[in-house]
Motif scaffolding. Structure first.
Motif, mmCIF file in Angstrom:
data_model
loop_
_atom_site.group_PDB
_atom_site.id
_atom_site.type_symbol
_atom_site.label_atom_id
_atom_site.label_comp_id
_atom_site.label_asym_id
_atom_site.label_seq_id
_atom_site.Cartn_x
_atom_site.Cartn_y
_atom_site.Cartn_z
ATOM 1 N N TRP A 154 4.660 9.834 -6.832
ATOM 2 C CA TRP A 154 3.903 8.631 -6.526
ATOM 3 C C TRP A 154 3.867 8.315 -5.035
ATOM 4 C CZ3 TRP A 154 1.014 6.326 -10.128
ATOM 5 C CH2 TRP A 154 1.324 6.579 -11.461
ATOM 6 N N MET A 155 4.639 9.012 -4.276
ATOM 7 C CA MET A 155 4.764 8.729 -2.840
ATOM 8 C C MET A 155 3.628 9.407 -2.077
ATOM 9 S SD MET A 155 7.377 6.795 -3.064
ATOM 10 C CE MET A 155 8.028 6.551 -1.432
ATOM 11 N N GLN A 156 2.446 8.817 -2.182
ATOM 12 C CA GLN A 156 1.248 9.364 -1.546
ATOM 13 C C GLN A 156 0.405 8.235 -0.987
ATOM 14 O OE1 GLN A 156 -0.967 12.062 -4.101
ATOM 15 N NE2 GLN A 156 0.798 12.158 -5.487
ATOM 16 N N GLU A 157 -0.290 8.509 0.083
ATOM 17 C CA GLU A 157 -1.084 7.478 0.740
ATOM 18 C C GLU A 157 -2.130 6.873 -0.196
ATOM 19 O OE1 GLU A 157 -1.848 4.683 3.261
ATOM 20 O OE2 GLU A 157 -0.285 6.165 3.667
ATOM 21 N N GLU A 158 -2.754 7.680 -1.064
ATOM 22 C CA GLU A 158 -3.774 7.112 -1.967
ATOM 23 C C GLU A 158 -3.150 6.143 -2.976
ATOM 24 O OE1 GLU A 158 -3.191 11.407 -3.583
ATOM 25 O OE2 GLU A 158 -3.522 10.524 -1.616
ATOM 26 N N VAL A 159 -1.911 6.362 -3.367
ATOM 27 C CA VAL A 159 -1.202 5.427 -4.250
ATOM 28 C C VAL A 159 -0.937 4.123 -3.497
ATOM 29 C CG1 VAL A 159 0.944 5.009 -5.540
ATOM 30 C CG2 VAL A 159 -0.176 7.248 -5.669
ATOM 31 N N TYR A 160 -0.462 4.233 -2.260
ATOM 32 C CA TYR A 160 -0.201 3.044 -1.453
ATOM 33 C C TYR A 160 -1.490 2.231 -1.289
ATOM 34 C CZ TYR A 160 3.670 6.109 0.019
ATOM 35 O OH TYR A 160 4.722 6.981 0.060
ATOM 36 N N GLU A 161 -2.602 2.920 -1.016
ATOM 37 C CA GLU A 161 -3.885 2.235 -0.840
ATOM 38 C C GLU A 161 -4.304 1.521 -2.120
ATOM 39 O OE1 GLU A 161 -5.693 1.524 1.792
ATOM 40 O OE2 GLU A 161 -4.163 2.498 3.002
ATOM 41 N N HIS A 162 -4.077 2.167 -3.266
ATOM 42 C CA HIS A 162 -4.441 1.545 -4.545
ATOM 43 C C HIS A 162 -3.573 0.308 -4.802
ATOM 44 C CE1 HIS A 162 -6.241 1.201 -8.445
ATOM 45 N NE2 HIS A 162 -5.054 1.229 -9.029
ATOM 46 N N GLU A 216 7.558 -0.642 -8.258
ATOM 47 C CA GLU A 216 8.664 0.253 -7.896
ATOM 48 C C GLU A 216 8.503 1.584 -8.623
ATOM 49 O OE1 GLU A 216 13.512 0.536 -8.316
ATOM 50 O OE2 GLU A 216 12.568 -1.433 -8.251
ATOM 51 N N PHE A 217 8.309 2.625 -7.832
ATOM 52 C CA PHE A 217 8.165 3.965 -8.387
ATOM 53 C C PHE A 217 9.494 4.696 -8.306
ATOM 54 C CE2 PHE A 217 3.879 2.921 -6.812
ATOM 55 C CZ PHE A 217 3.181 3.042 -8.003
ATOM 56 N N ARG A 218 9.795 5.484 -9.335
ATOM 57 C CA ARG A 218 11.062 6.208 -9.367
ATOM 58 C C ARG A 218 10.858 7.727 -9.429
ATOM 59 N NH1 ARG A 218 15.697 3.217 -11.618
ATOM 60 N NH2 ARG A 218 15.431 1.109 -10.851
ATOM 61 N N HIS A 219 9.670 8.181 -9.088
ATOM 62 C CA HIS A 219 9.409 9.626 -9.020
ATOM 63 C C HIS A 219 8.643 9.895 -7.732
ATOM 64 C CE1 HIS A 219 7.972 13.651 -10.032
ATOM 65 N NE2 HIS A 219 8.966 13.667 -10.922
ATOM 66 N N ASP A 220 9.030 10.949 -7.042
ATOM 67 C CA ASP A 220 8.431 11.213 -5.730
ATOM 68 C C ASP A 220 6.953 11.572 -5.786
ATOM 69 O OD1 ASP A 220 8.680 13.807 -6.680
ATOM 70 O OD2 ASP A 220 9.700 14.561 -4.897
ATOM 71 N N VAL A 273 7.142 1.589 3.446
ATOM 72 C CA VAL A 273 5.751 1.363 3.065
ATOM 73 C C VAL A 273 5.517 -0.138 2.885
ATOM 74 C CG1 VAL A 273 4.017 1.798 1.272
ATOM 75 C CG2 VAL A 273 5.620 3.609 1.932
ATOM 76 N N VAL A 274 4.383 -0.611 3.381
ATOM 77 C CA VAL A 274 4.002 -2.011 3.233
ATOM 78 C C VAL A 274 2.608 -2.065 2.626
ATOM 79 C CG1 VAL A 274 3.536 -4.166 4.447
ATOM 80 C CG2 VAL A 274 5.379 -2.676 5.224
ATOM 81 N N GLY A 302 -3.492 -5.890 -4.395
ATOM 82 C CA GLY A 302 -2.763 -7.041 -3.870
ATOM 83 C C GLY A 302 -1.314 -7.080 -4.308
ATOM 84 N N LEU A 303 -0.764 -5.909 -4.597
ATOM 85 C CA LEU A 303 0.620 -5.828 -5.074
ATOM 86 C C LEU A 303 1.551 -5.350 -3.965
ATOM 87 C CD1 LEU A 303 -0.075 -4.134 -8.525
ATOM 88 C CD2 LEU A 303 0.369 -6.564 -8.071
ATOM 89 N N GLY A 304 2.815 -5.665 -4.105
ATOM 90 C CA GLY A 304 3.827 -5.205 -3.164
ATOM 91 C C GLY A 304 4.420 -3.887 -3.609
ATOM 92 N N PHE A 305 4.740 -3.049 -2.662
ATOM 93 C CA PHE A 305 5.373 -1.752 -2.901
ATOM 94 C C PHE A 305 6.864 -1.894 -2.624
ATOM 95 C CE2 PHE A 305 7.031 2.283 -1.474
ATOM 96 C CZ PHE A 305 6.494 3.182 -2.382
#
Length: 161
Positions: free
Chosen positions: A8-16, A2-6, A41-42, A21-24
């Protein structure tokens, strides 16, 4: 995660996060600068949503720990999450929604309201008969609980939401 700063809201973060194998966690927060906006985001087989409330006035400097989460969602705000949850259900095995706007029972009421809007059962009549919510229909039970929460807020007029 769980990110609390915008930032982190980037596609490369989601991919990482996905590669680990973690949930967003898709969060709902006040519309303040630097806080993430609602997302869908999934990154794993399960989707996660956490509704913190939108109490912007108390977010950064609350008088007490609970005041940050002192918030009741409007019908329109819940309806927007209904649409996101339906989208998430189409691409995941399970969607978990956590309500964290916990001050004075708001999380419980909003969770029941969200379930209703999603067309999910709230409680069976048999289960309700064994509780304080012994009205005829699930809708009546949610309405009665909403009135109790509203009444508790009226007794403590310094708390809005």
């Amino acid at each position: 995660v769980e990110f609390r700063h915008d930032s982190w809201m980037q596609e490369e973060v989601y991919e990482h996060v996905r590669s680990l194998g973690l949930g967003f966690v898709n969060v709902d927060l006040p519309g303040l600068r630097s806080l993430p906006r609602p997302s869908s985001v999934v990154t794993s087989p399960d989707a996660y949503v956490r509704l913190h409330g939108r109490n912007a006035a108390q977010w950064h400097n609350p008088s007490s720990a609970g005041e940050r989460y002192d918030y009741r969602y409007s019908d329109e705000e819940l309806d927007a999450w209904v649409m996101r949850v339906k989208e998430l259900r189409e691409v995941t095995q399970t969607v978990y929604v956590f309500t964290n706007n916990c001050h004075k029972g708001s999380s419980f009421v909003d969770a029941l309201r969200l379930k209703q809007r999603l067309g999910l059962p709230v409680r069976s009549g048999l289960e309700a008969d064994a509780t304080l919510f012994s009205t005829q229909t699930p809708e009546d039970r949610v309405h009665a609980l909403s009135q109790r929460v509203a009444a508790s807020r009226t007794r403590d007029p310094g708390r809005g939401g």
